[in-house]
Enzyme design. Structure first.
Site, PDB file in Angstrom:
ATOM      1  CB  SER A 127      19.110  55.513  64.046  1.00  0.00           C
ATOM      2  OG  SER A 127      18.940  55.686  62.580  1.00  0.00           O
ATOM      3  CD  GLU A 128      16.968  60.498  62.060  1.00  0.00           C
ATOM      4  OE1 GLU A 128      17.172  61.216  60.971  1.00  0.00           O
ATOM      5  OE2 GLU A 128      17.887  60.165  63.002  1.00  0.00           O
ATOM      6  CG  ASN A 129      16.042  54.055  61.555  1.00  0.00           C
ATOM      7  OD1 ASN A 129      16.797  54.381  62.069  1.00  0.00           O
ATOM      8  ND2 ASN A 129      16.166  52.780  60.680  1.00  0.00           N
TER       9      ASN A 129
END
Length: 222
Positions: free
Chosen positions: A45-47
């Protein structure tokens, strides 16, 4: 079987054991539910997560949320890090595949999926980095818009997410792949003819000599 489930089940067949995969919000998140038993992927997940998983509804952690702001869990051995490291993974080519929804895809492999002019958007998110950094870009979307308009076009009309980035498109009617700069129809849904697909597709495409029906395993757990 709903169109979205059919699409998710077909996309799941493209993922390989050990792949690092980013699943976009919406329809793409369904893909994780339909993986074959012998395929185990790591969700990024890019976060700032590597190894996210469905949330533990009995004991959710309020500090864990995916890039879409939805509660999530993390597998044993998973890791967390800041956004700069997360995007270094993406931009460095360490994500094997990403699955995203699409507003429009055209016959050159251009993708538009981040905004519709005049409508409020929260931001472009990580899609622009993902589609240029991931090794394989799969667009999972319904074949036509709610008003019946084609979403697979000769040329995108909406603002582009990126150019010539799409590897394949999976809809409830067809599977297309981009080969040598051409859009190629490789699979069709059962009881859906090439003529049916042409009638609902604006883009020009080539029919693969090995065209075959889409086969999905309905026995996999939902």
């Amino acid at each position: 079987m709903s169109p979205k489930e059919f699409i998710a089940r077909r996309v799941a067949q493209e993922l390989k054991d050990g792949d690092i995969v980013n699943l976009g919000i919406g329809l793409p998140t369904l893909v994780a539910h339909y993986l074959p038993d012998d395929v185990d992927i790591v969700l990024q997940s890019e976060n700032g997560f590597l190894g996210i998983c469905p949330v533990d509804e009995a004991n959710p952690d309020p500090d864990l949320a995916n890039a879409g702001g939805q509660p999530c869990g993390i597998i044993s051995g998973g890791s967390t890090f800041d956004s700069s490291f997360s995007f270094a993974l993406i931009r460095g080519g360490h994500v094997d595949a990403c699955v995203l929804g699409g507003l429009e895809v055209d016959q050159k492999g251009n993708l538009a999926n981040w905004m519709i002019p005049g409508k409020m958007v929260s931001g472009m998110g990580g899609a622009m980095d993902l589609v240029t950094g991931a090794r394989k870009v799969i667009v999972a979307m319904e074949h036509n818009a709610k008003n019946g308009a084609a979403k697979i076009l000769k040329q995108c009309a909406l603002p582009l997410t990126a150019e010539s980035c799409v590897s394949m498109i999976v809809t409830e009617l067809a599977v297309f792949r981009f080969k040598d700069g051409k859009l190629v129809l490789t699979e069709h849904a059962p009881e859906v003819s090439v003529e049916d697909i042409k009638a609902k597709t604006d883009a020009e495409f080539v029919v693969d000599e090995q065209l075959k029906p889409i086969v999905v395993a309905e026995s996999l757990p939902a």
